[in-house]
Design a protein around this motif. Structure first.
Motif, PDB file in Angstrom:
ATOM      1  N   GLN A  70      -2.712  -3.010   1.400  1.00 56.63           N
ATOM      2  CA  GLN A  70      -2.258  -4.382   1.173  1.00 56.63           C
ATOM      3  C   GLN A  70      -1.633  -4.580  -0.197  1.00 56.63           C
ATOM      4  O   GLN A  70      -0.785  -5.453  -0.374  1.00 56.63           O
ATOM      5  N   VAL A  71      -2.058  -3.793  -1.191  1.00 55.65           N
ATOM      6  CA  VAL A  71      -1.478  -3.897  -2.536  1.00 55.65           C
ATOM      7  C   VAL A  71      -1.253  -2.498  -3.092  1.00 55.65           C
ATOM      8  O   VAL A  71      -1.953  -1.549  -2.738  1.00 55.65           O
ATOM      9  N   ASP A  72      -0.250  -2.385  -3.963  1.00 55.70           N
ATOM     10  CA  ASP A  72       0.059  -1.103  -4.596  1.00 55.70           C
ATOM     11  C   ASP A  72      -0.652  -0.971  -5.940  1.00 55.70           C
ATOM     12  O   ASP A  72      -1.132   0.095  -6.305  1.00 55.70           O
ATOM     13  N   PHE A  73      -0.694  -2.089  -6.683  1.00 57.99           N
ATOM     14  CA  PHE A  73      -1.365  -2.118  -7.979  1.00 57.99           C
ATOM     15  C   PHE A  73      -2.567  -3.060  -7.873  1.00 57.99           C
ATOM     16  O   PHE A  73      -2.396  -4.240  -7.544  1.00 57.99           O
ATOM     17  N   PRO A  74      -3.782  -2.576  -8.130  1.00 60.49           N
ATOM     18  CA  PRO A  74      -4.985  -3.416  -7.989  1.00 60.49           C
ATOM     19  C   PRO A  74      -4.863  -4.727  -8.759  1.00 60.49           C
ATOM     20  O   PRO A  74      -4.474  -4.748  -9.927  1.00 60.49           O
ATOM     21  N   GLY A  75      -5.146  -5.824  -8.058  1.00 62.44           N
ATOM     22  CA  GLY A  75      -5.114  -7.139  -8.699  1.00 62.44           C
ATOM     23  C   GLY A  75      -3.752  -7.797  -8.721  1.00 62.44           C
ATOM     24  O   GLY A  75      -3.635  -8.992  -8.985  1.00 62.44           O
ATOM     25  N   LYS A  76      -2.694  -7.034  -8.450  1.00 65.54           N
ATOM     26  CA  LYS A  76      -1.328  -7.602  -8.466  1.00 65.54           C
ATOM     27  C   LYS A  76      -0.981  -8.048  -7.049  1.00 65.54           C
ATOM     28  O   LYS A  76      -0.250  -7.384  -6.311  1.00 65.54           O
ATOM     29  N   MET A 299       6.153  -4.074   0.685  1.00 71.60           N
ATOM     30  CA  MET A 299       6.712  -3.227  -0.371  1.00 71.60           C
ATOM     31  C   MET A 299       5.779  -2.068  -0.711  1.00 71.60           C
ATOM     32  O   MET A 299       6.238  -0.978  -1.061  1.00 71.60           O
ATOM     33  N   THR A 300       4.467  -2.290  -0.585  1.00 73.15           N
ATOM     34  CA  THR A 300       3.499  -1.200  -0.800  1.00 73.15           C
ATOM     35  C   THR A 300       3.774  -0.064   0.178  1.00 73.15           C
ATOM     36  O   THR A 300       3.794   1.113  -0.197  1.00 73.15           O
TER      37      THR A 300
END
Length: 710
Positions: A70-76, A299-300
């Protein structure tokens, strides 16, 4: 002719021997030093599996089998956080680049027509830190003009740096961005602006004066128009209730201390980020509602398929930013610290229509490492290069074909032929000579064109499959995968499954592989169409686990390694009078291989027993053929000559028979169109997909003639 061929063979005999010796002596060192064995193993590995063990799926990438990314960078988890992350890590690096326009000149063509040509300078670059300042000031200026969080704001503009600046300004302040293609008709834009109740619009002077001006009285909610150019606009010519501002003036307004100090309302992952109006192949445009979480997930998945994406990459941006493929590509590039150089189809290469003869196109100046393209553009490059090959001397042509065929055989085996790349150096230079990966999307890419790009541009072509409704994410082929005709395995953010389509004859029990309508599920699946409940219930659904799915209408086949191949489209299927089903898309994809054809639309009526077609011919090849036949006249007269129609039909039958189309699938009659189909004509979308309804209406008289009613 045979004497010439014999002579070229003997002249090239030393080259044949050299290539053979090179292959023998260099294969083993090259094989082990370049990791060819590992690459081949990656190409042949299982890439996706069914989570249930059933042939209809769902299929997931083996790289993320237990849960979807769901995300590529944790928290972003929102788009503004991604941009803040990029500014923090790449602050002084180049971000957005635009070429200077030094002058404009009129150039007279051999046929007497006068075209406007540009003389362009170097790229001027804006760093990440400088972009951050402009984004803050412009967003603050929009707020000072009354734009409120969670209220829609529209952009109707060409692909340029100001588009991305506007988007990032809106993401940061939670202004949902409504996007329209720059080629969309004014009535369609007015419809979308009214449907979304937009009060603020960002556009260019050209679109404002040539498209919007006439329909502004029909858009009562619109209060502010911001134009992005460094030009003056006569505001007196516009309705009294609408204020016209330059982007610079709004930025200066936002830079005032009292405006910069206003509180910023940031978005949450579930907030609306974009309402993207598709140009659509049928009917009115529909606005796809995309929340921040959808885009982040999509995008991830996409970025995971681009190895080494980072600050050393330069991306050339020229496709419509209102298309989900281009928008997500550019946001991803910004996130990873790449440079984005802006271009257009008219200035892309040294031979582009707006580049003055002897001047350098954008690719030559920028030398990009990454680029996206729709198949129509790649097909055009292929045909132009191969046309130039035919003009070479006998020896040069034979040398080119030798290198081409040798490298083709090597690529089919999963290898490369570095020695041959010297021959393709000039071809590679058309795109700057530095491209390491190309991504194709928007429509199926033919195997012949994919191989051409692999060979002549010496880089992998990642063929992707996705829709606006899935944030452009679905599948992308892996770099190591050297097969053609497939669109790869599911991305790590989503899964796919097949649904039987009995009418078309596709089921999960088909051999050798299961087939059916492709359904895409995952966090990248959008929230549906704006104010269109009927379409939402028909095209989207939520399963028992709470996951959203989109029904694509495309028919796919899942291969044994988990990769998808698109084989048909439900809406393209026509039943002829005798009961045979014809897939128009399949017919078109086959017949695009005809050398005399630049574009083709197959058409069939259910009350008729044969297929007809409209064709945009290749002007150079058809004109040369007309000269051989002694047919003179203008381009229009050549296209309308019955002998030329018969010649195109003859080639259609030859190609169709060689690729084993069924007799009833082969067009029996043809109409040659002297005018190319572009988004501006309204006959194709911005991704160059055929608009069947518009094409049917445009050629109604020809349809009636070919079916014998007139």
């Amino acid at each position: 002719m045979s004497v010439k061929m014999d002579l070229s063979f003997f002249l090239l005999l030393p080259v044949h021997i050299l290539v053979w010796l090179y292959s023998v002596l260099s294969f083993l060192p090259w094989y082990f030093l370049t990791g060819a064995q590992e690459k081949k193993a990656l190409a042949k590995r299982i890439k996706a599996k069914s989570t249930t063990g059933r042939p209809d799926g769902p299929y997931r990438s083996v790289d993320r089998f237990d849960s979807l990314a769901q995300v590529d960078f944790p928290g972003k988890d929102t788009l503004d956080k991604l941009f803040d992350h990029a500014v923090e890590h790449f602050s002084h690096a180049d971000c957005l680049g635009t070429r200077q326009v030094l002058s404009e000149e009129n150039e007279t063509q051999p046929n007497g027509k006068v075209f406007k040509k540009l003389i362009l300078g170097d790229y001027n670059w804006m760093s990440y830190q400088e972009m951050d300042v402009v984004v803050s000031q412009f967003g603050s200026g929009l707020a000072a003009l009354g734009q409120q969080p969670k209220n829609t704001i529209a952009i109707f503009c060409e692909t340029r740096a100001e588009w991305m600046i506007t988007a990032q300004s809106c993401f940061r302040r939670n202004f949902p961005l409504v996007t329209f293609y720059a080629t969309l008709g004014e009535e369609a834009v007015a419809y979308g602006l009214n449907e979304t109740s937009v009060t603020h619009l960002v556009t260019s002077v050209e679109l404002l004066e040539n498209k919007l001006k006439s329909v502004l009285p029909q858009i009562p909610n619109l209060k502010h128009i911001i134009y992005v150019d460094q030009k003056a606009v006569n505001t007196a010519a516009y309705p009294a209730g609408i204020q016209i501002h330059s982007m610079r003036a709004v930025q200066e307004l936002g830079a005032k201390p009292e405006n910069m100090s206003r509180e910023i309302v940031r978005p949450s992952p579930s907030d609306l980020a974009v309402i993207m109006y598709t140009s659509g192949s049928t009917g009115r445009p529909k606005g796809v509602m995309i929340i921040h979480r959808n885009l982040i997930a999509g995008m991830t998945g996409q970025c995971e398929r681009i190895p080494g994406l980072g600050p050393r990459d330069t991306y050339i941006a020229y496709l419509p930013l209102a298309h989900v493929l281009e928008m997500t590509a550019e946001i991803s590039c910004v996130t990873y610290g790449c440079r984005i150089g802006y271009s257009s189809p008219q200035t892309l290469s040294d031979q582009s229509t707006k580049i003055k003869r002897g001047s350098r196109g954008d690719c030559s100046m920028l030398r990009p490492t990454l680029m996206a393209a729709v198949p129509e553009i790649m097909d055009r490059i292929n045909k132009n290069v191969m046309s130039k090959v035919q003009e070479m001397s006998c020896v040069q042509r034979a040398l080119f074909k030798l290198a081409y065929n040798y490298k083709l055989e090597q690529i089919k085996r999963g290898y490369d032929a570095p020695l041959c790349n010297v021959v393709f150096k000039k071809v590679r230079a058309l795109l700057g000579g530095n491209v390491r990966m190309m991504l194709s999307g928007g429509a199926p890419l033919s195997s012949a064109t994919q191989r051409f790009m692999n060979i002549c541009f010496c880089c992998p072509v990642g063929q992707g499959y996705g829709l606006t409704e899935t944030c452009g994410a679905g599948t992308i082929t892996e770099v190591a995968d050297y097969s053609t005709g497939r669109v790869g395995a599911p991305l790590i953010c989503c899964e796919i499954k097949l649904r039987d389509w009995a009418e078309g004859g596709y089921t999960k029990h088909d051999k050798p592989h299961p087939r059916g309508e492709v359904l895409i599920g995952g966090p990248n699946v959008t929230m549906g169409y704006y104010r269109s409940e009927g379409s939402n219930s028909e095209d989207f659904f939520v399963d028992e686990n709470g996951q959203r799915w989109f029904c694509t209408g495309d028919v796919g086949e899942v291969h044994s390694d988990g990769c998808l191949q698109i084989v048909d489209r439900k809406k393209d299927l026509v039943k002829l009078q005798a009961g045979e089903y014809v897939s128009l898309g399949k017919v078109e994809s086959v017949l695009k291989n005809c050398s005399l054809i630049d574009n083709i639309c197959a058409y069939a009526n259910s009350d008729q027993n044969y297929v007809i077609s409209f064709v945009v011919p290749n002007q150079k090849k058809l004109t040369a053929l007309a000269n051989q036949k002694g047919i003179k006249g203008t381009w229009e007269e050549i296209c309308h000559h019955p002998v030329m129609e018969m010649e195109v039909l003859r080639e259609i039958k030859e190609v169709a028979t060689s690729i084993k189309l069924q007799r009833f699938e082969i067009p029996v009659k043809v109409h040659l169109s002297p005018e190319p189909w572009t988004p501006e004509t309204g006959l194709v979308t911005d991704a160059f997909k055929l608009k069947r309804k518009e094409l049917k209406n445009h050629y109604l008289n020809d349809i009636e003639r070919m079916y014998g009613r007139k």
